[in-house]
Write a protein that holds these residues in place. Structure first.
Motif, short mmCIF file in Angstrom:
data_model
loop_
_atom_site.label_atom_id
_atom_site.label_comp_id
_atom_site.label_asym_id
_atom_site.label_seq_id
_atom_site.Cartn_x
_atom_site.Cartn_y
_atom_site.Cartn_z
N ILE A 228 0.84 -1.12 -0.01
CA ILE A 228 -0.06 0.10 -0.10
C ILE A 228 0.65 1.22 -0.19
N ALA A 229 1.49 1.49 1.15
CA ALA A 229 2.42 2.62 1.08
C ALA A 229 3.45 2.75 2.39
N ASP A 230 4.72 3.32 2.42
CA ASP A 230 5.71 3.28 3.26
C ASP A 230 5.05 3.46 4.68
N GLU A 231 4.22 4.40 4.60
CA GLU A 231 3.32 4.87 5.77
C GLU A 231 1.84 4.43 5.71
N PRO A 232 1.39 3.19 5.78
CA PRO A 232 -0.10 2.79 5.52
C PRO A 232 -0.76 3.33 6.52
N PRO A 233 -2.04 3.56 6.12
CA PRO A 233 -3.05 3.81 7.14
C PRO A 233 -3.22 2.77 8.21
N ALA A 234 -3.58 3.43 9.68
CA ALA A 234 -3.76 2.49 10.37
C ALA A 234 -5.20 1.54 10.46
N THR A 235 -6.13 2.10 9.73
CA THR A 235 -7.28 1.15 9.52
C THR A 235 -7.06 -0.22 8.72
N ALA A 236 -6.15 -0.03 7.49
CA ALA A 236 -5.78 -1.15 6.91
C ALA A 236 -4.76 -1.99 7.54
N VAL A 237 -3.92 -1.44 8.45
CA VAL A 237 -3.08 -2.45 9.40
C VAL A 237 -3.96 -3.10 10.35
N LYS A 238 -5.05 -2.47 10.97
CA LYS A 238 -5.83 -3.22 11.94
C LYS A 238 -6.54 -4.25 11.04
N THR A 239 -7.07 -4.09 10.18
CA THR A 239 -7.92 -4.95 9.14
C THR A 239 -7.18 -6.20 8.90
N VAL A 240 -5.82 -5.99 8.40
CA VAL A 240 -4.87 -6.93 8.10
C VAL A 240 -4.52 -7.91 9.37
N ALA A 241 -4.16 -7.02 10.28
CA ALA A 241 -3.84 -7.86 11.68
C ALA A 241 -4.93 -8.48 12.34
N ASP A 242 -6.11 -8.10 11.93
CA ASP A 242 -7.31 -8.89 12.64
C ASP A 242 -7.54 -10.03 11.84
N GLU A 243 -7.43 -10.27 10.64
CA GLU A 243 -7.42 -11.49 9.96
C GLU A 243 -6.21 -12.37 9.96
N PHE A 244 -5.14 -11.78 10.12
CA PHE A 244 -3.90 -12.65 10.59
C PHE A 244 -4.21 -13.56 11.81
N THR A 245 -4.83 -12.89 12.72
CA THR A 245 -5.12 -13.37 13.89
C THR A 245 -6.34 -14.46 14.00
N ALA A 246 -7.32 -13.78 13.31
CA ALA A 246 -8.39 -14.86 12.98
C ALA A 246 -8.08 -16.13 12.27
N SER A 247 -7.44 -15.86 11.26
CA SER A 247 -7.00 -17.18 10.47
C SER A 247 -5.99 -18.06 10.92
N GLY A 248 -5.22 -17.71 12.24
CA GLY A 248 -4.32 -18.37 12.47
C GLY A 248 -2.99 -18.36 11.78
N GLY A 249 -2.69 -17.12 11.36
CA GLY A 249 -1.50 -16.64 10.44
C GLY A 249 -1.65 -17.45 9.27
N ASP A 250 -2.76 -17.49 8.61
CA ASP A 250 -2.79 -18.12 7.28
C ASP A 250 -2.53 -16.59 6.17
N ILE A 251 -1.52 -17.16 5.40
CA ILE A 251 -0.85 -16.01 4.81
C ILE A 251 -1.79 -15.81 3.57
N PRO A 252 -2.63 -16.59 2.75
CA PRO A 252 -3.51 -15.98 1.62
C PRO A 252 -4.48 -15.48 2.23
N ALA A 253 -5.13 -15.98 3.43
CA ALA A 253 -6.34 -15.12 3.94
C ALA A 253 -6.23 -13.84 4.44
N THR A 254 -4.73 -13.59 5.09
CA THR A 254 -4.24 -12.27 5.37
C THR A 254 -4.09 -11.43 4.31
N LEU A 255 -3.49 -11.87 3.22
CA LEU A 255 -3.31 -11.33 1.92
C LEU A 255 -4.85 -10.75 1.21
N ARG A 256 -5.68 -11.76 1.05
CA ARG A 256 -7.27 -11.62 0.57
C ARG A 256 -7.70 -10.04 1.59
N ALA A 257 -7.51 -10.18 3.06
CA ALA A 257 -8.09 -9.04 3.68
C ALA A 257 -7.47 -7.68 3.41
#
Length: 399
Positions: A228-257
């Motif tokens: 996204i950007a060298d300084e990504p928006p916090a909302t995007a980071v939170k969305t991706v982090a939430d999916e990383f946790t919910a998916s058990g660190g599944d990388i494709p699911a995290t990327l889809r988010a």
């Protein structure tokens, strides 16, 4: 890739090759895969994780072992589960060599654990520098990881590169990691019991940090910086982090988010391509042929971004600032490529390329990823070297 037979050699067989040959194969195969593979996202993620779990193969036996790490750790797990990749990296012979895990032992009271890997495991691979751990946690993790070692060239010629756990070099005392107590191994335990419990401490540590909220935020931030950007928006980071946790660190699911965020869909042309990305994208976009030989590696070396050449564990920087000094070499590369002045094995057919797009404007749109402006069309036609101008343009150098 079949020309590089060494890529598929068993671990022990790698020591039969000259280390310079192995590094050359690693670099060339990485460039070729990036240029010609149809699995573009996979190659991007291989590049991402290679930086995340960076190993400098110039250190000791890592000269031979990094090729296996690239194959069995990075490429095997690049689109898998993060906890699986983390464990594979922790027990990678190359990583045990690079960050001194092989000499992390507690064979007697005088031995002090080597904390190098434990520190980078927490700071660079999982929690991040602001992940909430302390120096005490680093030392406790180092104690948990004592006893793992690698068969080395200067000790033996048998089972080279194999990873073993030596129970009587493991710290059997009680540890406390991030507030969780890991019980001491009973003093009367036999070797088999010490080995079972000692090995289990590795998995306990990785279980504590692999999916920790700080790890989710750290990985999400790095992914958003890449896409996204060298300084990504916090909302995007939170969305991706939430999916990383919910998916058990599944990388494709995290990327889809990540790819579903508004920030990803609406932000483009703001990130400077790193030199490797720039050279690969220029070769791909012009349908060039290449053997990824010495001339390509030389350009990557001059721009400071040759694969497997970064000396410190943090990997090549993602942000634009360190790469701004490479612009002249990018322009030189664009001119040399479009004039077929690189070497006989790296060529493009400019006339065929133009014919495949029917009009100059269509070719420009292909290279720029958008319709060209009137000024860009005029500048291209007036330049006398439109293809080189486009590859050297700010729009092509950004993504």
């Amino acid at each position: 890739m079949r020309r590089f037979e060494v890529l598929h050699e068993p671990l022990g067989e790698l020591f039969e090759y000259q280390e310079k040959h192995l590094l050359d194969v690693l670099v060339r195969s990485t460039v070729l895969r990036a240029v010609f593979s149809e699995r573009q996202l996979y190659e991007v993620m291989v590049n991402f994780w290679s930086d995340h779990f960076n190993i400098d193969p110039s250190k000791g036996d890592a000269k031979w072992l990094k090729l296996a790490d690239d194959r069995d750790v990075i490429r095997a797990h690049a689109l898998g589960k993060f906890p699986d990749m983390l464990r594979a990296s922790a027990l990678s012979p190359a990583m045990l060599w690079y960050l001194d895990g092989r000499v992390n032992k507690k064979a007697n009271d005088a031995d002090k654990p080597n904390e190098n890997y434990a520190r980078e495991l927490m700071e660079l691979h999982t929690l991040g520098v602001h992940g909430g751990y302390t120096q005490k946690d680093v030392m406790e993790v180092a104690r948990c990881l004592t006893g793992w070692t690698v068969e080395e060239t200067h000790r033996s010629k048998l089972n080279l590169g194999s990873v073993t756990f030596k129970p009587f070099q493991h710290d059997r005392g009680e540890k406390v990691v991030l507030g969780q107590v890991i019980d001491a191994i009973p003093k009367k335990a036999n070797a088999a019991e010490i080995e079972r419990l000692g090995r289990a401490e590795l998995d306990t540590v990785l279980g504590l940090i692999g999916l920790h909220p700080a790890t989710a935020k750290f990985i999400a931030t790095k992914l958003c910086q890449r896409f996204i950007a060298d300084e990504p928006p916090a909302t995007a980071v939170k969305t991706v982090a939430d999916e990383f946790t919910a998916s058990g660190g599944d990388i494709p699911a995290t990327l889809r988010a990540l790819f579903a965020t508004d920030a990803f869909r609406t932000t483009r042309g703001n990130k400077l391509k790193r030199p490797f990305h720039y050279i690969v994208s220029a070769l791909r976009a012009t349908h060039a042929t290449t053997d990824a030989g010495r001339v390509i590696e030389d350009y990557l070396l001059r721009m400071g971004h040759a694969p497997f050449h970064y000396p410190t564990p943090d990997g090549y920087p993602e942000k634009a600032a360190p790469w701004l000094g490479t612009l002249l070499w990018r322009w030189n590369f664009a001119v040399a490529l479009t004039n077929n002045q690189l070497d006989s094995d790296t060529k493009l057919d400019a006339e065929k390329l133009r014919a495949s797009f029917a009009t100059e404007e269509n070719l420009m749109a292909h290279l720029l990823g958008r319709a060209p402006t009137a000024d860009e069309v005029a500048a291209s036609k007036d330049s006398g070297a439109p293809l080189a101008l486009l590859l050297a343009s700010p729009s092509f150098q950004k993504c």
